[in-house]
Scaffold this motif. Sequence first.
Motif, PDB file in Angstrom:
ATOM      1  N   ARG A 120      -1.536  17.160  -6.499  1.00 51.37           N
ATOM      2  CA  ARG A 120      -1.781  15.994  -5.639  1.00 51.37           C
ATOM      3  C   ARG A 120      -0.549  15.780  -4.766  1.00 51.37           C
ATOM      4  NH1 ARG A 120      -4.406  13.690 -10.325  1.00 51.37           N
ATOM      5  NH2 ARG A 120      -2.712  12.223 -10.723  1.00 51.37           N
ATOM      6  N   ILE A 121      -0.669  16.212  -3.535  1.00 54.04           N
ATOM      7  CA  ILE A 121       0.451  16.207  -2.595  1.00 54.04           C
ATOM      8  C   ILE A 121       0.309  14.998  -1.684  1.00 54.04           C
ATOM      9  CG2 ILE A 121       1.620  17.500  -0.779  1.00 54.04           C
ATOM     10  CD1 ILE A 121       0.240  20.044  -1.962  1.00 54.04           C
ATOM     11  N   HIS A 122       1.262  14.093  -1.758  1.00 50.19           N
ATOM     12  CA  HIS A 122       1.219  12.870  -0.944  1.00 50.19           C
ATOM     13  C   HIS A 122       2.366  12.903   0.048  1.00 50.19           C
ATOM     14  CE1 HIS A 122       0.519   8.794   0.281  1.00 50.19           C
ATOM     15  NE2 HIS A 122       1.741   8.443  -0.073  1.00 50.19           N
TER      16      HIS A 122
ATOM     17  N   ILE B  84       0.834  -1.197   0.000  1.00 49.62           N
ATOM     18  CA  ILE B  84       0.000   0.000   0.000  1.00 49.62           C
ATOM     19  C   ILE B  84       0.870   1.249   0.000  1.00 49.62           C
ATOM     20  CG2 ILE B  84      -1.639   1.334   1.402  1.00 49.62           C
ATOM     21  CD1 ILE B  84      -2.891  -1.339   2.237  1.00 49.62           C
ATOM     22  N   PHE B  85       1.922   1.240   0.821  1.00 45.04           N
ATOM     23  CA  PHE B  85       2.842   2.378   0.904  1.00 45.04           C
ATOM     24  C   PHE B  85       3.390   2.741  -0.474  1.00 45.04           C
ATOM     25  CE2 PHE B  85       7.171   4.004   1.414  1.00 45.04           C
ATOM     26  CZ  PHE B  85       7.001   5.023   2.346  1.00 45.04           C
ATOM     27  N   THR B  86       3.837   1.737  -1.216  1.00 48.45           N
ATOM     28  CA  THR B  86       4.439   2.009  -2.525  1.00 48.45           C
ATOM     29  C   THR B  86       3.384   2.361  -3.574  1.00 48.45           C
ATOM     30  OG1 THR B  86       4.468  -0.372  -3.016  1.00 48.45           O
ATOM     31  CG2 THR B  86       6.457   0.586  -2.068  1.00 48.45           C
ATOM     32  N   GLN B  87       2.220   1.701  -3.516  1.00 43.94           N
ATOM     33  CA  GLN B  87       1.190   1.988  -4.510  1.00 43.94           C
ATOM     34  C   GLN B  87       0.651   3.407  -4.389  1.00 43.94           C
ATOM     35  OE1 GLN B  87       1.827  -0.506  -6.653  1.00 43.94           O
ATOM     36  NE2 GLN B  87      -0.341  -0.800  -7.029  1.00 43.94           N
ATOM     37  N   LEU B  88       0.600   3.925  -3.177  1.00 48.35           N
ATOM     38  CA  LEU B  88       0.057   5.271  -2.984  1.00 48.35           C
ATOM     39  C   LEU B  88       0.928   6.346  -3.630  1.00 48.35           C
ATOM     40  CD1 LEU B  88      -1.226   5.079   0.707  1.00 48.35           C
ATOM     41  CD2 LEU B  88      -2.588   5.047  -1.399  1.00 48.35           C
ATOM     42  N   ARG B  89       2.167   6.012  -3.939  1.00 50.11           N
ATOM     43  CA  ARG B  89       3.041   6.973  -4.614  1.00 50.11           C
ATOM     44  C   ARG B  89       2.698   7.137  -6.098  1.00 50.11           C
ATOM     45  NH1 ARG B  89       9.038   5.182  -2.307  1.00 50.11           N
ATOM     46  NH2 ARG B  89       8.891   6.258  -0.287  1.00 50.11           N
ATOM     47  N   HIS B  90       2.009   6.143  -6.667  1.00 50.44           N
ATOM     48  CA  HIS B  90       1.813   6.120  -8.115  1.00 50.44           C
ATOM     49  C   HIS B  90       1.153   7.386  -8.654  1.00 50.44           C
ATOM     50  CE1 HIS B  90       2.962   1.966  -7.807  1.00 50.44           C
ATOM     51  NE2 HIS B  90       2.567   1.643  -9.016  1.00 50.44           N
ATOM     52  N   ASN B  91       0.090   7.820  -7.983  1.00 46.69           N
ATOM     53  CA  ASN B  91      -0.713   8.928  -8.501  1.00 46.69           C
ATOM     54  C   ASN B  91      -0.247  10.290  -8.024  1.00 46.69           C
ATOM     55  OD1 ASN B  91      -2.808   8.452 -10.373  1.00 46.69           O
ATOM     56  ND2 ASN B  91      -3.904   7.217  -8.854  1.00 46.69           N
ATOM     57  N   ALA B  92       0.768  10.315  -7.180  1.00 43.90           N
ATOM     58  CA  ALA B  92       1.198  11.582  -6.583  1.00 43.90           C
ATOM     59  C   ALA B  92       1.855  12.497  -7.618  1.00 43.90           C
ATOM     60  CB  ALA B  92       2.169  11.316  -5.442  1.00 43.90           C
ATOM     61  N   HIS B  93       1.528  13.784  -7.521  1.00 44.68           N
ATOM     62  CA  HIS B  93       2.280  14.783  -8.282  1.00 44.68           C
ATOM     63  C   HIS B  93       3.602  15.099  -7.590  1.00 44.68           C
ATOM     64  CE1 HIS B  93      -1.591  16.556 -10.308  1.00 44.68           C
ATOM     65  NE2 HIS B  93      -1.233  15.391 -10.798  1.00 44.68           N
ATOM     66  N   VAL B  94       3.616  14.991  -6.252  1.00 45.71           N
ATOM     67  CA  VAL B  94       4.809  15.276  -5.470  1.00 45.71           C
ATOM     68  C   VAL B  94       4.721  14.483  -4.174  1.00 45.71           C
ATOM     69  CG1 VAL B  94       3.750  17.321  -4.407  1.00 45.71           C
ATOM     70  CG2 VAL B  94       6.241  17.119  -4.475  1.00 45.71           C
TER      71      VAL B  94
ATOM     72  N   PRO C 174       4.704  12.239 -15.233  1.00 47.16           N
ATOM     73  CA  PRO C 174       6.142  11.994 -15.355  1.00 47.16           C
ATOM     74  C   PRO C 174       6.513  10.682 -14.653  1.00 47.16           C
ATOM     75  CG  PRO C 174       5.707  14.229 -14.588  1.00 47.16           C
ATOM     76  CD  PRO C 174       4.407  13.502 -14.527  1.00 47.16           C
ATOM     77  N   ALA C 175       7.547  10.027 -15.130  1.00 49.73           N
ATOM     78  CA  ALA C 175       7.933   8.737 -14.552  1.00 49.73           C
ATOM     79  C   ALA C 175       8.231   8.843 -13.063  1.00 49.73           C
ATOM     80  CB  ALA C 175       9.148   8.174 -15.293  1.00 49.73           C
TER      81      ALA C 175
END
Length: 260
Positions: free
Chosen positions: A179-181, A63-73, A105-106
């Motif tokens: 989208r700030i994560h 979950i920790f890693t997946q939540l980074r996918h959609n983040a702008h920052v 962006p990647a």
Amino acid sequence: MIERIFPDAAVLSENDLDAELLAVPAGAGSTPWVSFNFVSSLDGAATVDGLSGQLGNSVDQRIFTQLRHNAHVILVGAQTVRAEGYGGELLSPQAQQWRTMNGLPAHPPLAIVSGTLNLDPALEVFTNAPVRPLILTLESAPDGPRQALAQVADIITVGKDSLDVELLIAELGAHGLHRIHSEGGPTLLGTFAAADKVDELRLTVSPLLVGGPAGRIAHGIGGHLPRSMTLDSILKADSMLFLRYIRSASSTAEPPTTSP
């Protein structure tokens, strides 16, 4: 096995879980959306021996890693960077491919909040960063570290003597980062909560009793009203719970009353 307990009970495959986690939250478009991700023990400890990793399990890490996918920052405090050893690529090659296929962006930039600029420019988070990091700091920060860190990161001022959360969000938005994560730490969450700027909290509840001096997931100077959040979903893996809360329509709680 991963179960959804609420809102609709179901057993989830890993693909089902990923689909839920990768969905862009309602309201998170071109307007700011601030999410935080934390883990806590049953008795409220945010760390074990100063680190959060021992509180999690493999599902928590997924979950920790997946939540980074959609983040702008990805937003973190300087102490979290030092304690958790941030550096290098924050997403797997598969995650980078997913982002590019979905118009992102990647690599999302890492934005580090540091009022004192007590950061070593030789840290891997700077020397091995796939994209140039951002450092969000104060006017009062010392000039020497500011000049040194400007060689390895973009410096953005977000307050005079204390962090101005609204200015921080506005500055990131001016860079197209809506989208700030955030992945911590407790001071950052406490500051955003006091400013009523937490749209989403993902909280893993670990089935451990830690005791000792470990702090909570949020702390600050106090004196602020509690902020109300609404439970959106509950997932379960073994005895670990994964809770998602979103901002309530009216997020400021009423002051507690006392009996006459």
